[in-house]
Design a protein around this motif. Sequence first.
Motif, PDB file in Angstrom:
ATOM      1  N   UNK A 113       0.841  -1.163  -0.136  1.00 46.02           N
ATOM      2  CA  UNK A 113      -0.345   0.053   0.126  1.00 46.02           C
ATOM      3  C   UNK A 113       1.150   1.310  -0.080  1.00 46.02           C
ATOM      4  N   UNK A 114       0.780   2.057  -0.813  1.00 48.85           N
ATOM      5  CA  UNK A 114       1.682   3.252  -1.005  1.00 48.85           C
ATOM      6  C   UNK A 114       1.115   4.109   0.133  1.00 48.85           C
ATOM      7  N   UNK A 115       2.108   5.236   0.499  1.00 48.13           N
ATOM      8  CA  UNK A 115       1.998   5.874   1.539  1.00 48.13           C
ATOM      9  C   UNK A 115       1.466   7.527   0.910  1.00 48.13           C
ATOM     10  N   UNK A 116       0.387   7.520   0.520  1.00 53.39           N
ATOM     11  CA  UNK A 116      -0.286   8.711  -0.133  1.00 53.39           C
ATOM     12  C   UNK A 116      -1.521   8.862   0.502  1.00 53.39           C
ATOM     13  N   UNK A 117      -2.056  10.135   0.971  1.00 49.93           N
ATOM     14  CA  UNK A 117      -3.277  10.549   1.657  1.00 49.93           C
ATOM     15  C   UNK A 117      -4.374  10.449   0.388  1.00 49.93           C
ATOM     16  N   UNK A 118      -5.368   9.962   0.747  1.00 48.90           N
ATOM     17  CA  UNK A 118      -6.461   9.719  -0.521  1.00 48.90           C
ATOM     18  C   UNK A 118      -7.261  10.909  -0.543  1.00 48.90           C
ATOM     19  N   UNK A 119      -7.126  11.932   0.236  1.00 50.66           N
ATOM     20  CA  UNK A 119      -7.860  13.097  -0.139  1.00 50.66           C
ATOM     21  C   UNK A 119      -6.932  14.326  -0.448  1.00 50.66           C
ATOM     22  N   UNK A 120      -5.844  14.748  -0.016  1.00 48.68           N
ATOM     23  CA  UNK A 120      -4.855  15.784  -0.286  1.00 48.68           C
ATOM     24  C   UNK A 120      -3.914  15.357  -1.318  1.00 48.68           C
ATOM     25  N   UNK A 121      -3.431  14.042  -1.523  1.00 51.44           N
ATOM     26  CA  UNK A 121      -2.274  13.631  -2.382  1.00 51.44           C
ATOM     27  C   UNK A 121      -1.072  13.738  -1.674  1.00 51.44           C
ATOM     28  N   UNK A 122      -0.905  14.101  -0.505  1.00 49.25           N
ATOM     29  CA  UNK A 122       0.233  14.228   0.338  1.00 49.25           C
ATOM     30  C   UNK A 122       1.075  12.853   0.353  1.00 49.25           C
ATOM     31  N   UNK A 123       2.201  12.904  -0.102  1.00 50.39           N
ATOM     32  CA  UNK A 123       3.137  11.656  -0.262  1.00 50.39           C
ATOM     33  C   UNK A 123       4.544  11.699   0.358  1.00 50.39           C
ATOM     34  N   UNK A 124       5.249  10.741   0.270  1.00 42.85           N
ATOM     35  CA  UNK A 124       6.569  10.509   0.760  1.00 42.85           C
ATOM     36  C   UNK A 124       7.498  11.739  -0.016  1.00 42.85           C
ATOM     37  N   UNK A 125       8.136  12.608   0.898  1.00 41.19           N
ATOM     38  CA  UNK A 125       9.457  13.325   0.520  1.00 41.19           C
ATOM     39  C   UNK A 125      10.746  12.637   0.781  1.00 41.19           C
ATOM     40  N   UNK A 126      11.620  13.218   0.082  1.00 39.86           N
ATOM     41  CA  UNK A 126      13.108  12.675   0.369  1.00 39.86           C
ATOM     42  C   UNK A 126      13.862  13.612   0.569  1.00 39.86           C
ATOM     43  N   UNK A 127      14.846  13.643   1.499  1.00 35.93           N
ATOM     44  CA  UNK A 127      15.799  14.530   1.729  1.00 35.93           C
ATOM     45  C   UNK A 127      17.132  13.987   2.242  1.00 35.93           C
ATOM     46  N   UNK A 128      17.799  14.611   3.261  1.00 33.63           N
ATOM     47  CA  UNK A 128      19.014  14.193   3.891  1.00 33.63           C
ATOM     48  C   UNK A 128      18.865  14.264   5.611  1.00 33.63           C
ATOM     49  N   UNK A 129      19.653  13.523   6.269  1.00 36.29           N
ATOM     50  CA  UNK A 129      20.049  13.696   7.515  1.00 36.29           C
ATOM     51  C   UNK A 129      21.326  14.263   7.406  1.00 36.29           C
ATOM     52  N   UNK A 130      21.520  15.507   8.074  1.00 32.27           N
ATOM     53  CA  UNK A 130      22.726  16.156   8.128  1.00 32.27           C
ATOM     54  C   UNK A 130      23.294  16.237   9.422  1.00 32.27           C
ATOM     55  N   UNK A 131      24.454  15.514   9.672  1.00 25.72           N
ATOM     56  CA  UNK A 131      25.102  15.222  10.994  1.00 25.72           C
ATOM     57  C   UNK A 131      25.711  16.441  11.390  1.00 25.72           C
ATOM     58  N   UNK A 132      26.396  16.689  12.589  1.00 21.29           N
ATOM     59  CA  UNK A 132      26.964  17.482  12.990  1.00 21.29           C
ATOM     60  C   UNK A 132      28.452  17.933  12.088  1.00 21.29           C
ATOM     61  N   UNK A 133      28.815  16.933  11.447  1.00 25.78           N
ATOM     62  CA  UNK A 133      30.244  16.866  10.892  1.00 25.78           C
ATOM     63  C   UNK A 133      29.617  17.232   9.257  1.00 25.78           C
ATOM     64  N   UNK A 134      28.420  17.696   9.263  1.00 21.84           N
ATOM     65  CA  UNK A 134      27.706  17.946   7.875  1.00 21.84           C
ATOM     66  C   UNK A 134      28.013  16.825   6.945  1.00 21.84           C
ATOM     67  N   UNK A 135      27.736  15.516   7.316  1.00 16.06           N
ATOM     68  CA  UNK A 135      27.743  14.363   6.364  1.00 16.06           C
ATOM     69  C   UNK A 135      26.256  14.208   6.326  1.00 16.06           C
ATOM     70  N   UNK A 136      25.863  14.016   5.017  1.00 17.09           N
ATOM     71  CA  UNK A 136      24.671  13.780   4.287  1.00 17.09           C
ATOM     72  C   UNK A 136      24.201  12.424   4.010  1.00 17.09           C
ATOM     73  N   UNK A 137      23.429  11.811   4.608  1.00 12.38           N
ATOM     74  CA  UNK A 137      22.852  10.476   4.222  1.00 12.38           C
ATOM     75  C   UNK A 137      21.258  10.780   3.760  1.00 12.38           C
TER      76      UNK A 137
END
Length: 98
Positions: A1-25
């Motif tokens: 089942x996809x993670x999408x709201x049936x009424x607004x279409x709000x879905x999963x977004x992607x981004x980065x975890x940024x550490x104190x040392x500015x490492x991005x995952x």
Amino acid sequence: MSRVCELTGKAVLTGNNVSHANNKTKRRFLPNLCQVTLISDALNQRYRLRVSAAALRSVEHRGGLDAFLIKASENELSMRARLLRRQIVKKTAEAAAA
């Protein structure tokens, strides 16, 4: 089942975890989805939908499921919600004509 709201279409977004040392995952931002039962006044039926918490507040603010779906645009609704919207619009038009 996809993670999408049936009424607004709000879905999963992607981004980065940024550490104190500015490492991005890579990470995922998941919408706050809830399985709720909403009642349609026009159709006198209950519908179980998977909606976000923000959409649930919007439904309450607009005055219920029927008012929300009538005002919503069809391109952001799920196929099931589009069918429900068409049924509500048809039923309210019949009630207005009678």
